[in-house]
Scaffold this motif. Structure first.
Motif, PDB file in Angstrom:
ATOM      1  N   SER A  28       0.828  -1.206   0.000  1.00 19.88           N
ATOM      2  CA  SER A  28       0.000   0.000   0.000  1.00 19.88           C
ATOM      3  C   SER A  28       0.857   1.248   0.000  1.00 19.88           C
ATOM      4  O   SER A  28       0.587   2.215  -0.726  1.00 19.88           O
ATOM      5  CB  SER A  28      -0.925  -0.012   1.226  1.00 19.88           C
ATOM      6  OG  SER A  28      -1.732   1.135   1.262  1.00 19.88           O
ATOM      7  N   LEU A  29       1.921   1.255   0.784  1.00 14.50           N
ATOM      8  CA  LEU A  29       2.820   2.408   0.836  1.00 14.50           C
ATOM      9  C   LEU A  29       3.526   2.605  -0.498  1.00 14.50           C
ATOM     10  O   LEU A  29       3.650   3.742  -0.989  1.00 14.50           O
ATOM     11  CB  LEU A  29       3.839   2.210   1.959  1.00 14.50           C
ATOM     12  CG  LEU A  29       4.912   3.286   2.123  1.00 14.50           C
ATOM     13  CD1 LEU A  29       4.285   4.645   2.397  1.00 14.50           C
ATOM     14  CD2 LEU A  29       5.884   2.902   3.241  1.00 14.50           C
ATOM     15  N   ALA A  30       3.981   1.523  -1.108  1.00 15.93           N
ATOM     16  CA  ALA A  30       4.667   1.629  -2.401  1.00 15.93           C
ATOM     17  C   ALA A  30       3.729   2.143  -3.483  1.00 15.93           C
ATOM     18  O   ALA A  30       4.131   2.922  -4.364  1.00 15.93           O
ATOM     19  CB  ALA A  30       5.242   0.266  -2.784  1.00 15.93           C
ATOM     20  N   ARG A  31       2.481   1.750  -3.440  1.00 16.39           N
ATOM     21  CA  ARG A  31       1.518   2.154  -4.459  1.00 16.39           C
ATOM     22  C   ARG A  31       1.092   3.619  -4.316  1.00 16.39           C
ATOM     23  O   ARG A  31       0.916   4.328  -5.302  1.00 16.39           O
ATOM     24  CB  ARG A  31       0.289   1.241  -4.384  1.00 16.39           C
ATOM     25  CG  ARG A  31      -0.718   1.475  -5.515  1.00 16.39           C
ATOM     26  CD  ARG A  31      -1.873   0.496  -5.453  1.00 16.39           C
ATOM     27  NE  ARG A  31      -2.746   0.751  -4.314  1.00 16.39           N
ATOM     28  CZ  ARG A  31      -2.810  -0.002  -3.229  1.00 16.39           C
ATOM     29  NH1 ARG A  31      -2.014  -1.059  -3.114  1.00 16.39           N
ATOM     30  NH2 ARG A  31      -3.643   0.286  -2.241  1.00 16.39           N
ATOM     31  N   LYS A  32       0.934   4.057  -3.067  1.00 15.00           N
ATOM     32  CA  LYS A  32       0.388   5.392  -2.825  1.00 15.00           C
ATOM     33  C   LYS A  32       1.442   6.464  -2.588  1.00 15.00           C
ATOM     34  O   LYS A  32       1.174   7.649  -2.802  1.00 15.00           O
ATOM     35  CB  LYS A  32      -0.544   5.342  -1.611  1.00 15.00           C
ATOM     36  CG  LYS A  32      -1.746   4.443  -1.782  1.00 15.00           C
ATOM     37  CD  LYS A  32      -2.578   4.401  -0.506  1.00 15.00           C
ATOM     38  CE  LYS A  32      -3.789   3.495  -0.664  1.00 15.00           C
ATOM     39  NZ  LYS A  32      -4.595   3.429   0.590  1.00 15.00           N
ATOM     40  N   GLY A  33       2.594   6.084  -2.106  1.00 10.92           N
ATOM     41  CA  GLY A  33       3.561   7.069  -1.663  1.00 10.92           C
ATOM     42  C   GLY A  33       3.271   7.475  -0.229  1.00 10.92           C
ATOM     43  O   GLY A  33       2.148   7.325   0.254  1.00 10.92           O
ATOM     44  N   ALA A  34       4.288   8.006   0.447  1.00 15.19           N
ATOM     45  CA  ALA A  34       4.172   8.268   1.882  1.00 15.19           C
ATOM     46  C   ALA A  34       3.067   9.265   2.204  1.00 15.19           C
ATOM     47  O   ALA A  34       2.278   9.066   3.142  1.00 15.19           O
ATOM     48  CB  ALA A  34       5.509   8.760   2.429  1.00 15.19           C
ATOM     49  N   ARG A  35       2.978  10.360   1.465  1.00 12.62           N
ATOM     50  CA  ARG A  35       2.010  11.404   1.809  1.00 12.62           C
ATOM     51  C   ARG A  35       0.580  10.901   1.678  1.00 12.62           C
ATOM     52  O   ARG A  35      -0.228  11.059   2.606  1.00 12.62           O
ATOM     53  CB  ARG A  35       2.215  12.625   0.926  1.00 12.62           C
ATOM     54  CG  ARG A  35       1.235  13.757   1.205  1.00 12.62           C
ATOM     55  CD  ARG A  35       1.544  14.986   0.382  1.00 12.62           C
ATOM     56  NE  ARG A  35       2.856  15.528   0.722  1.00 12.62           N
ATOM     57  CZ  ARG A  35       3.364  16.639   0.178  1.00 12.62           C
ATOM     58  NH1 ARG A  35       2.686  17.295  -0.749  1.00 12.62           N
ATOM     59  NH2 ARG A  35       4.555  17.072   0.539  1.00 12.62           N
ATOM     60  N   ARG A  36       0.257  10.296   0.545  1.00 13.29           N
ATOM     61  CA  ARG A  36      -1.111   9.804   0.362  1.00 13.29           C
ATOM     62  C   ARG A  36      -1.415   8.651   1.314  1.00 13.29           C
ATOM     63  O   ARG A  36      -2.538   8.526   1.824  1.00 13.29           O
ATOM     64  CB  ARG A  36      -1.308   9.355  -1.084  1.00 13.29           C
ATOM     65  CG  ARG A  36      -2.734   8.901  -1.377  1.00 13.29           C
ATOM     66  CD  ARG A  36      -2.858   8.349  -2.776  1.00 13.29           C
ATOM     67  NE  ARG A  36      -4.085   7.600  -2.945  1.00 13.29           N
ATOM     68  CZ  ARG A  36      -4.292   6.713  -3.905  1.00 13.29           C
ATOM     69  NH1 ARG A  36      -3.335   6.463  -4.792  1.00 13.29           N
ATOM     70  NH2 ARG A  36      -5.435   6.058  -3.993  1.00 13.29           N
ATOM     71  N   PHE A  37      -0.421   7.794   1.567  1.00 15.64           N
ATOM     72  CA  PHE A  37      -0.615   6.675   2.480  1.00 15.64           C
ATOM     73  C   PHE A  37      -0.999   7.177   3.865  1.00 15.64           C
ATOM     74  O   PHE A  37      -1.959   6.698   4.471  1.00 15.64           O
ATOM     75  CB  PHE A  37       0.669   5.856   2.550  1.00 15.64           C
ATOM     76  CG  PHE A  37       0.643   4.739   3.565  1.00 15.64           C
ATOM     77  CD1 PHE A  37       0.058   3.521   3.274  1.00 15.64           C
ATOM     78  CD2 PHE A  37       1.223   4.912   4.826  1.00 15.64           C
ATOM     79  CE1 PHE A  37       0.043   2.488   4.209  1.00 15.64           C
ATOM     80  CE2 PHE A  37       1.215   3.891   5.766  1.00 15.64           C
ATOM     81  CZ  PHE A  37       0.619   2.677   5.456  1.00 15.64           C
ATOM     82  N   VAL A  38      -0.258   8.159   4.389  1.00 11.59           N
ATOM     83  CA  VAL A  38      -0.559   8.689   5.720  1.00 11.59           C
ATOM     84  C   VAL A  38      -1.917   9.381   5.716  1.00 11.59           C
ATOM     85  O   VAL A  38      -2.699   9.247   6.669  1.00 11.59           O
ATOM     86  CB  VAL A  38       0.554   9.650   6.175  1.00 11.59           C
ATOM     87  CG1 VAL A  38       0.160  10.360   7.467  1.00 11.59           C
ATOM     88  CG2 VAL A  38       1.867   8.887   6.379  1.00 11.59           C
ATOM     89  N   ARG A  39      -2.219  10.137   4.652  1.00 18.08           N
ATOM     90  CA  ARG A  39      -3.521  10.806   4.579  1.00 18.08           C
ATOM     91  C   ARG A  39      -4.669   9.809   4.575  1.00 18.08           C
ATOM     92  O   ARG A  39      -5.674   9.989   5.290  1.00 18.08           O
ATOM     93  CB  ARG A  39      -3.590  11.672   3.321  1.00 18.08           C
ATOM     94  CG  ARG A  39      -4.867  12.524   3.237  1.00 18.08           C
ATOM     95  CD  ARG A  39      -4.895  13.391   2.005  1.00 18.08           C
ATOM     96  NE  ARG A  39      -5.009  12.601   0.775  1.00 18.08           N
ATOM     97  CZ  ARG A  39      -4.073  12.556  -0.162  1.00 18.08           C
ATOM     98  NH1 ARG A  39      -2.936  13.231  -0.018  1.00 18.08           N
ATOM     99  NH2 ARG A  39      -4.250  11.825  -1.253  1.00 18.08           N
ATOM    100  N   ASP A  40      -4.518   8.740   3.811  1.00 19.55           N
ATOM    101  CA  ASP A  40      -5.570   7.724   3.775  1.00 19.55           C
ATOM    102  C   ASP A  40      -5.720   7.018   5.122  1.00 19.55           C
ATOM    103  O   ASP A  40      -6.833   6.698   5.550  1.00 19.55           O
ATOM    104  CB  ASP A  40      -5.266   6.689   2.691  1.00 19.55           C
ATOM    105  CG  ASP A  40      -5.487   7.233   1.284  1.00 19.55           C
ATOM    106  OD1 ASP A  40      -5.970   8.373   1.166  1.00 19.55           O
ATOM    107  OD2 ASP A  40      -5.155   6.519   0.321  1.00 19.55           O
TER     108      ASP A  40
END
Length: 314
Positions: A28-40
């Motif tokens: 999930s982190l690799a797919r979204k990137g750190a910023r979007r992952f934390v926001r989600d």
């Protein structure tokens, strides 16, 4: 009696949740990137936790207080919870949010996938024993911290989240290796069988076990660590081998599982209050209550996710 029957699962199932969470985090982190992952994660985990801590769990506690004969106001319950900001079962997602954000910000995946072995699990178990024993010198088991942080459980939760992250890169999400699964099954079975025996033998003598510089606290840490590592890996392998059926009921239940987890506390409180007049022993009512609450929580969870906008967060 209830401790002897239900105690073993209570010692490791929360660690299993963190193992599962860790298995799906790297992708999930690799797919979204750190910023979007934390926001989600803030939306998916932070909003349900805030709703439970501020709006859902306090009224459920008020109902329980009133049923027990305490003449208190909802505001009194809100401000006198122990610990402050107790959120019922949703403390799980608060801590998972912290772990996920920390991994997104500071985690550095290895260039080559690690191969998880039985030796690694033994080392993790030893680490959980040491960490649990040391942490509980200051934070005994079942002690309360502001925000319902369950610090006394963090050693095993961090360890299982880490096992999941490493396991995700070695194929553990697809299939637990047969040898590892069989070994974890034997270890978990021996530990599970020991818990009821110890619970009955030491009935009424639980004081030294939650923590402190005592052999009982060390024994408790050992049993808990063996159960959480062996039991979680065994349960994951069992699900992969035996619980793989698809179909509309399975899809519906899985889609509403988080919502069921979210509302289980209020459902249990309301059903327990409603069951008080029934002329049955408390032990019998407990099992009846559990069966009705599971069905009711999953049914309501399915409705919430399918028929309302709450499904965005659950």
């Amino acid at each position: 009696m209830l401790a002897a029957v239900l105690g073993p699962s209570g010692l490791f199932l929360m660690g299993t949740f963190y193992l599962l969470s860790g298995l799906f985090t790297p992708e999930s982190l690799a797919r979204k990137g750190a910023r979007r992952f934390v926001r989600d994660r803030l939306v998916r985990l932070g909003i349900p936790f805030a709703l439970s801590a501020l709006l859902v769990w306090p009224p459920a506690l008020w109902v329980a207080y009133r049923a027990a004969g305490h003449d208190v106001t909802p505001w009194w319950v809100f401000t006198h919870r122990d610990p402050l900001l107790d959120s019922g079962s949703l403390w799980f997602v608060e801590i998972l949010l912290l772990f996920s954000a920390a991994y997104a910000l500071f985690g550095r995946p290895r260039a080559t996938p690690a191969v998880l072995t039985g030796g690694h699990l033994v080392a993790v178990t030893a680490g959980v024993v040491a960490g649990t024993f040391v942490v509980r010198l200051w934070f005994p088991a079942r002690s309360g911290q502001v925000g319902d942080l369950h610090v006394w459980w963090w050693s095993q939760l961090i360890a299982m989240f880490g096992v999941g992250i490493v396991g995700a890169r070695s194929g553990l999400a697809e299939r637990v290796p047969d040898r590892m699964w069989r070994g974890s099954r034997v270890v978990a079975a021996l530990a599970v069988l020991s818990v009821p025996v110890v619970a009955v033998a030491l009935a009424g003598q639980a004081g030294p076990f939650p923590g402190g510089w005592r052999w009982q606290a060390l024994l408790f840490a050992v049993v808990e660590a063996v159960l959480v590592v062996g039991g979680s890996v065994w349960l994951l392998g069992l699900a992969q081998r035996r619980l793989t059926r698809d179909g509309p009921p399975a899809v519906a239940l899985s889609r509403g599982a988080f919502a069921a987890f979210f509302i289980q506390g209020p459902v249990l409180v309301v059903l327990a209050v409603a069951a008080r007049p029934l002329p049955f022993p408390a032990e019998a009512k407990a099992f009846l209550l559990a069966a009705v609450a599971i069905a009711g929580s999953f049914g309501a969870g399915r409705l919430l996710t399918a028929r309302t906008r709450v499904g965005r967060f659950l």
